[in-house]
Design a protein around this motif. Structure first.
Motif, PDB file in Angstrom:
ATOM      1  N   GLY A   1     111.839  47.357  48.612  1.00  0.00           N
ATOM      2  CA  GLY A   1     113.399  46.280  47.991  1.00  0.00           C
ATOM      3  C   GLY A   1     112.944  45.068  48.822  1.00  0.00           C
ATOM      4  O   GLY A   1     113.951  43.982  48.429  1.00  0.00           O
TER       5      GLY A   1
ATOM      6  N   ASP B   1     122.182  45.922  45.585  1.00  0.00           N
ATOM      7  CA  ASP B   1     121.239  45.860  45.267  1.00  0.00           C
ATOM      8  C   ASP B   1     120.933  43.696  44.630  1.00  0.00           C
ATOM      9  O   ASP B   1     120.384  43.783  44.012  1.00  0.00           O
TER      10      ASP B   1
ATOM     11  N   CYS C   1     118.733  48.083  53.488  1.00  0.00           N
ATOM     12  CA  CYS C   1     118.019  47.732  52.142  1.00  0.00           C
ATOM     13  C   CYS C   1     118.689  48.855  50.716  1.00  0.00           C
ATOM     14  O   CYS C   1     118.933  47.950  50.247  1.00  0.00           O
TER      15      CYS C   1
ATOM     16  N   THR D   1     114.315  53.613  45.634  1.00  0.00           N
ATOM     17  CA  THR D   1     114.274  52.644  46.472  1.00  0.00           C
ATOM     18  C   THR D   1     113.918  53.295  48.397  1.00  0.00           C
ATOM     19  O   THR D   1     114.627  53.680  48.997  1.00  0.00           O
TER      20      THR D   1
END
Length: 345
Positions: free
Chosen positions: A231, A16, A12, A226
């Motif tokens: 995510g 991004d 994850c 995050t």
């Protein structure tokens, strides 16, 4: 166990955004790896959204009004159509044409994402534009989808024919469909509807990548916040929103394509209601406008929006999962190789 946790966490956090990212950490991926991730994402997503695709195609091909208040045709609404198809054709009917549809998804996903990664990298290296801007993603996403469409159009036509036929079946299997269509209609029949498809696919795919880029940046969290589930949720929400907006804007072209793809297939469609023959894209647009009105351009929009939300959301979700997993494994191998070299010294 710790190694598994590290892999899942990095899946994850490693990347991004889709597309070439010069600021991304870790080893860069080649187009072949992007193609593998794209095909895997397409395969998993297709199995999930196939029932909505069948419903959408049935609605699109129905000449009569699709309305529960003023019923005219065989299908009057989403739930009524689902019950009708299930009672008449069984549960497997929702996966009619699944083999060519899966081939289409695997092929399209591979070509589209490999082309997109290649194009965004080319933009970064050959121009002054930032490869991670929404505008660049719109152009590269549209061009990548057009490339995939030209390659995969025959599979899309086969998928539509299988989903459109009822009982008794015209085509027994994929091989029979290919041989019958080539013999009776010629090889060019596999590219019926290509013109409206290309007209629709560039803005549709471009807008998908554009809005996905916008939403991912809008919903982005600081690095410390995050998490794995966060995510994944952002990918699903961003992809779903991008898919619904893009589909609504470009939907009429998808309907034109479906109507043209079943040309020469009128006998199999008779049991579903009225059938029409169109001489081309312009004739198709004029006939629909005269007989069905402007609302005719949006027949099947409701299942299509559900399908677009699920399809785009899961496609970007699984693509990022597979891509980041490969990136992480590649980085781990490189790290292990460096460790062995140091120990050897």
């Amino acid at each position: 166990m710790n190694g598994v946790v590290k892999v899942l966490t990095s899946v994850c956090s490693c990347g991004d955004m889709v597309g070439f990212d010069p600021g991304a950490q870790g080893a860069a991926l080649c187009p072949e790896e992007a193609a593998l991730a794209g095909s895997a994402a397409g395969m998993v997503t297709r199995a999930i959204i196939s029932p909505f695709d069948v419903l959408k195609i049935r609605f699109q091909l129905q000449i009569e009004r699709v309305s529960s208040r003023r019923p005219e045709g065989k299908y009057r609404g989403l739930f009524q159509a689902s019950r009708c198809i299930y009672s008449e054709e069984g549960l497997s009917a929702f996966w009619k044409g699944h083999v060519p549809a899966q081939l289409l998804s695997i092929c399209f996903g591979a070509v589209q994402f490999a082309s997109f990664e290649f194009l965004t990298e080319a933009v970064h290296k050959s121009t002054l534009y930032d490869s991670q801007t929404a505008g660049v993603h719109f152009v590269c996403g549209g061009l990548a989808a057009c490339s995939a469409t030209v390659v995969c159009q025959p599979l899309d036509t086969l998928r539509t024919r299988f989903a459109a036929q009822g009982e008794t079946k015209v085509y027994r299997n994929l091989r029979h469909a290919v041989s019958t269509m080539c013999r009776s209609e010629g090889p060019l029949t596999f590219y019926r509807g290509l013109c409206p498809t290309l007209l629709a696919v560039f803005p549709y795919a471009g807008l998908q990548f554009f809005f996905y880029n916008v939403f991912k940046k809008l919903f982005s969290s600081p690095p410390k916040e995050t998490g794995n589930s966060g995510g994944h949720l952002r990918s699903l929400v961003s992809g779903s929103g991008a898919g619904m907006i893009s589909k609504t804007i470009t939907y009429p072209f998808d309907l034109f394509k479906k109507r043209l793809q079943v040309g020469g297939f009128e006998a199999a469609r008779a049991q579903f209601g009225q059938v029409r023959t169109y001489r081309g894209l312009l004739d198709c647009m004029v006939q629909i406008a005269k007989e069905e009105g402007v609302r005719g351009f949006y027949k099947g929009l409701s299942p299509s929006l559900v399908k677009a939300a699920l399809s785009t959301g899961f496609t970007f979700f699984w693509y990022e999962v597979f891509l980041n997993a490969m990136r992480d494994l590649k980085e781990r191998r490189r790290t292990n190789g460096l460790t062995k070299d140091l120990e050897g010294r």
